[in-house]
Design an enzyme around this catalytic site. Structure first.
Site, PDB file in Angstrom:
ATOM      1  N   ARG A   5      60.232 -20.431  20.885  1.00  0.00           N
ATOM      2  CA  ARG A   5      58.930 -19.799  20.679  1.00  0.00           C
ATOM      3  C   ARG A   5      59.070 -18.322  20.327  1.00  0.00           C
ATOM      4  NH1 ARG A   5      55.609 -20.984  25.783  1.00  0.00           N
ATOM      5  NH2 ARG A   5      54.034 -19.715  24.762  1.00  0.00           N
ATOM      6  N   HIS A  32      48.645 -13.531  31.623  1.00  0.00           N
ATOM      7  CA  HIS A  32      49.696 -14.552  31.779  1.00  0.00           C
ATOM      8  C   HIS A  32      51.079 -14.010  31.418  1.00  0.00           C
ATOM      9  CE1 HIS A  32      46.552 -18.046  31.540  1.00  0.00           C
ATOM     10  NE2 HIS A  32      46.596 -17.473  32.727  1.00  0.00           N
ATOM     11  N   SER A  89      40.312 -22.417  25.203  1.00  0.00           N
ATOM     12  CA  SER A  89      39.687 -23.689  25.586  1.00  0.00           C
ATOM     13  C   SER A  89      38.930 -23.534  26.898  1.00  0.00           C
ATOM     14  CB  SER A  89      40.747 -24.780  25.714  1.00  0.00           C
ATOM     15  OG  SER A  89      41.714 -24.399  26.675  1.00  0.00           O
TER      16      SER A  89
HETATM   17  C1  BJW Z   1      40.475 -21.268  17.634  1.00  0.00           C
HETATM   18  C2  BJW Z   1      41.187 -21.202  16.428  1.00  0.00           C
HETATM   19  C3  BJW Z   1      40.803 -20.209  15.505  1.00  0.00           C
HETATM   20  C4  BJW Z   1      42.049 -22.782  17.632  1.00  0.00           C
HETATM   21  N1  BJW Z   1      39.788 -19.392  15.796  1.00  0.00           N
HETATM   22  N2  BJW Z   1      39.471 -20.460  17.887  1.00  0.00           N
HETATM   23  C5  BJW Z   1      46.679 -28.724  39.985  1.00  0.00           C
HETATM   24  C6  BJW Z   1      48.009 -28.369  40.235  1.00  0.00           C
HETATM   25  C7  BJW Z   1      48.470 -27.035  40.057  1.00  0.00           C
HETATM   26  C8  BJW Z   1      47.596 -26.050  39.623  1.00  0.00           C
HETATM   27  C9  BJW Z   1      46.275 -26.424  39.378  1.00  0.00           C
HETATM   28  C10 BJW Z   1      45.815 -27.725  39.553  1.00  0.00           C
HETATM   29  N3  BJW Z   1      44.489 -27.774  39.228  1.00  0.00           N
HETATM   30  C11 BJW Z   1      44.109 -26.527  38.845  1.00  0.00           C
HETATM   31  C12 BJW Z   1      45.178 -25.707  38.925  1.00  0.00           C
HETATM   32  C13 BJW Z   1      45.195 -24.281  38.583  1.00  0.00           C
HETATM   33  C14 BJW Z   1      45.817 -24.097  37.208  1.00  0.00           C
HETATM   34  C15 BJW Z   1      44.829 -24.633  36.170  1.00  0.00           C
HETATM   35  O1  BJW Z   1      43.862 -24.007  35.837  1.00  0.00           O
HETATM   36  N4  BJW Z   1      45.075 -25.837  35.642  1.00  0.00           N
HETATM   37  C16 BJW Z   1      44.148 -26.496  34.724  1.00  0.00           C
HETATM   38  C17 BJW Z   1      44.834 -26.778  33.399  1.00  0.00           C
HETATM   39  C18 BJW Z   1      43.646 -27.736  35.398  1.00  0.00           C
HETATM   40  N5  BJW Z   1      46.042 -22.682  37.069  1.00  0.00           N
HETATM   41  C19 BJW Z   1      47.149 -22.115  37.504  1.00  0.00           C
HETATM   42  O2  BJW Z   1      48.069 -22.751  37.980  1.00  0.00           O
HETATM   43  C20 BJW Z   1      47.182 -20.605  37.446  1.00  0.00           C
HETATM   44  N6  BJW Z   1      47.567 -20.083  38.707  1.00  0.00           N
HETATM   45  C21 BJW Z   1      46.827 -20.283  39.816  1.00  0.00           C
HETATM   46  O3  BJW Z   1      45.748 -20.845  39.765  1.00  0.00           O
HETATM   47  O4  BJW Z   1      47.379 -19.793  40.971  1.00  0.00           O
HETATM   48  C22 BJW Z   1      46.786 -20.197  42.223  1.00  0.00           C
HETATM   49  C23 BJW Z   1      47.349 -21.553  42.608  1.00  0.00           C
HETATM   50  C24 BJW Z   1      48.562 -21.601  43.237  1.00  0.00           C
HETATM   51  C25 BJW Z   1      49.083 -22.862  43.619  1.00  0.00           C
HETATM   52  C26 BJW Z   1      48.417 -24.050  43.281  1.00  0.00           C
HETATM   53  C27 BJW Z   1      47.201 -23.978  42.610  1.00  0.00           C
HETATM   54  C28 BJW Z   1      46.671 -22.729  42.265  1.00  0.00           C
HETATM   55  C29 BJW Z   1      48.216 -20.144  36.439  1.00  0.00           C
HETATM   56  C30 BJW Z   1      47.905 -20.619  35.064  1.00  0.00           C
HETATM   57  C31 BJW Z   1      49.047 -20.236  34.141  1.00  0.00           C
HETATM   58  C32 BJW Z   1      48.860 -20.793  32.730  1.00  0.00           C
HETATM   59  N7  BJW Z   1      50.067 -20.650  32.020  1.00  0.00           N
HETATM   60  C33 BJW Z   1      50.089 -20.977  30.600  1.00  0.00           C
HETATM   61  C34 BJW Z   1      51.536 -20.811  30.102  1.00  0.00           C
HETATM   62  C35 BJW Z   1      51.881 -19.313  30.005  1.00  0.00           C
HETATM   63  C36 BJW Z   1      53.302 -19.104  29.605  1.00  0.00           C
HETATM   64  C37 BJW Z   1      53.624 -19.613  28.230  1.00  0.00           C
HETATM   65  O5  BJW Z   1      52.905 -19.383  27.246  1.00  0.00           O
HETATM   66  O6  BJW Z   1      54.637 -20.262  28.107  1.00  0.00           O
HETATM   67  O7  BJW Z   1      49.202 -20.113  29.891  1.00  0.00           O
HETATM   68  S1  BJW Z   1      49.461 -22.595  30.223  1.00  0.00           S
HETATM   69  C38 BJW Z   1      48.647 -22.129  28.732  1.00  0.00           C
HETATM   70  O8  BJW Z   1      47.221 -22.273  28.898  1.00  0.00           O
HETATM   71  C39 BJW Z   1      48.910 -20.627  28.575  1.00  0.00           C
HETATM   72  C40 BJW Z   1      47.580 -20.141  28.077  1.00  0.00           C
HETATM   73  O9  BJW Z   1      47.463 -18.755  28.287  1.00  0.00           O
HETATM   74  C41 BJW Z   1      46.619 -20.979  28.875  1.00  0.00           C
HETATM   75  C42 BJW Z   1      45.239 -21.051  28.273  1.00  0.00           C
HETATM   76  O10 BJW Z   1      45.269 -21.645  27.020  1.00  0.00           O
HETATM   77  P1  BJW Z   1      44.309 -21.133  25.844  1.00  0.00           P
HETATM   78  O11 BJW Z   1      44.662 -19.757  25.467  1.00  0.00           O
HETATM   79  O12 BJW Z   1      42.906 -21.394  26.211  1.00  0.00           O
HETATM   80  O13 BJW Z   1      44.785 -22.057  24.637  1.00  0.00           O
HETATM   81  P2  BJW Z   1      44.362 -23.573  24.294  1.00  0.00           P
HETATM   82  O14 BJW Z   1      45.408 -24.121  23.422  1.00  0.00           O
HETATM   83  O15 BJW Z   1      44.020 -24.333  25.507  1.00  0.00           O
HETATM   84  O16 BJW Z   1      43.010 -23.403  23.475  1.00  0.00           O
HETATM   85  C43 BJW Z   1      42.976 -22.814  22.193  1.00  0.00           C
HETATM   86  C44 BJW Z   1      41.535 -22.689  21.757  1.00  0.00           C
HETATM   87  O17 BJW Z   1      41.490 -22.006  20.527  1.00  0.00           O
HETATM   88  C45 BJW Z   1      40.819 -24.030  21.543  1.00  0.00           C
HETATM   89  O18 BJW Z   1      39.560 -24.011  22.200  1.00  0.00           O
HETATM   90  C46 BJW Z   1      40.636 -24.113  20.023  1.00  0.00           C
HETATM   91  O19 BJW Z   1      39.441 -24.776  19.654  1.00  0.00           O
HETATM   92  C47 BJW Z   1      40.575 -22.656  19.650  1.00  0.00           C
HETATM   93  N8  BJW Z   1      41.012 -22.306  18.288  1.00  0.00           N
HETATM   94  N9  BJW Z   1      42.134 -22.186  16.366  1.00  0.00           N
HETATM   95  C48 BJW Z   1      39.119 -19.558  16.927  1.00  0.00           C
HETATM   96  N10 BJW Z   1      41.423 -20.095  14.259  1.00  0.00           N
END
Ligand code: BJW
Ligand code: ZN
Length: 246
Positions: free
Chosen positions: A74, A123, A192
């Site tokens: 990446r 993040h 998202s």
């Molecule tokens: C366009 C476009 C264009 C496209 N113009 N728009 C069960 C077990 C464990 C944890 C959990 C659980 N249930 C819930 C949790 C909490 C979890 C969570 O939320 N999970 C859900 C998925 C269910 N969260 C966490 O774990 C967080 N920490 C936390 O809560 O700590 C407390 C805790 C501790 C212990 C247990 C539980 C909680 C941390 C979250 C970390 C996320 N990390 C990542 C990876 C980062 C490193 C890396 O990049 O390698 O972050 S995952 C990934 O998702 C990345 C992103 O920042 C993040 C969000 O994604 P994003 O940016 O929204 O992208 P997409 O792809 O989802 O969406 C793109 C959008 O763009 C779409 O809508 C398209 O339509 C749009 N689009 N082209 C305009 N041209």
């Protein structure tokens, strides 16, 4: 452009012009037109790769080689990408004083490369390394080779990003909550809105009477709560708003 879109664009322009403290929250979609893959969706990274095998602390402990291979790939890919007109518009708005800060979930560093200063990377960042054992941190300017080792304690270094199940950096969060507290308008661009706690940030602005403008090619769970939803590509909509604001 259809009538409804024209109305929404006008409404968004007025909200931005009248805002007192405008902030932006961005996700992977803002970098899509720079050719950085998103996570979810048809051509997203999670279609091809298993998040639980690559983006959790357990995954890194189990197979640091595999996780680093994915991150180096990446890093290499992102190094070949450049900021797009959406990143550039946000830089312009910061310089003109319209935009107070950006809260980004992206780890690609493109906002900073574009020239944004008031930036909160909730993040982490793909180009920073941290030790899994001590306080050592380092900056990369080229993709990592193999599994980097800490020069201070000889343990594994890892990317300084936030994986699933990990807490977000406390100091960054304090600054983010302070920005959310001050904001009267939050532009939510290319996320998202599925990953917590970031997905709730715009709701905090709304709860205190602020407005949400969403820019996305698709509907998200946030769409029904947005004052205005602009459906389209960030790299086209933001420059258009900029033209109308001027
Ligand atoms: C366009 C476009 C264009 C496209 N113009 N728009 C069960 C077990 C464990 C944890 C959990 C659980 N249930 C819930 C949790 C909490 C979890 C969570 O939320 N999970 C859900 C998925 C269910 N969260 C966490 O774990 C967080 N920490 C936390 O809560 O700590 C407390 C805790 C501790 C212990 C247990 C539980 C909680 C941390 C979250 C970390 C996320 N990390 C990542 C990876 C980062 C490193 C890396 O990049 O390698 O972050 S995952 C990934 O998702 C990345 C992103 O920042 C993040 C969000 O994604 P994003 O940016 O929204 O992208 P997409 O792809 O989802 O969406 C793109 C959008 O763009 C779409 O809508 C398209 O339509 C749009 N689009 N082209 C305009 N041209
Ligand atoms: Zn160390």
């Amino acid at each position: 452009m259809i009538m409804q879109d024209e109305l929404s664009i006008k409404q968004a322009t007025n909200i931005i012009k009248q805002s007192k403290y405008l902030i932006a929250m961005t996700g992977a979609g803002i970098s899509r037109e720079s050719n950085v893959p998103t996570f979810r969706g048809a051509d997203g990274l999670w279609k091809q790769y298993d998040a639980m095998q690559l983006a959790t602390p357990d995954a890194f402990r189990a197979n640091p080689q595999l996780v680093w291979e994915w991150y180096s790939w990446r890093q290499d890919l992102i190094l070949k990408c450049s900021p797009n007109p959406a990143h550039e518009t946000l830089v312009k708005w910061e310089q003109k004083g319209y935009l107070k800060s950006i809260i980004t979930q992206n780890v690609d560093g493109l906002h900073r490369r574009a020239g944004s200063h008031s930036l909160h990377e909730v993040h982490g960042n793909l180009w920073t390394l941290k030790c899994t054992s001590c306080d050592y941190h380092d900056q990369l300017d080229a993709p990592a080779v193999g599994v980097p080792i800490c020069p201070s304690c000889s343990n594994h270094l890892r990317p300084d990003v936030v994986w699933f199940g990990e807490n977000l950096n406390q100091e960054i969060m304090l600054n983010v909550y302070s920005e959310l507290d001050k904001a009267d308008v939050c532009m939510v661009i290319g996320t998202s809105a599925l990953v917590q706690p970031a997905a709730s940030f715009p709701l905090l602005v709304r709860e205190q009477g602020g407005l949400i403008i969403e820019v996305n090619i698709e509907e998200t769970p946030l769409t029904p709560l947005a004052t205005v939803h602009l459906r389209g590509k960030a790299g086209e909509i933001l420059p258009l708003l900029d033209k109308l604001i001027a």
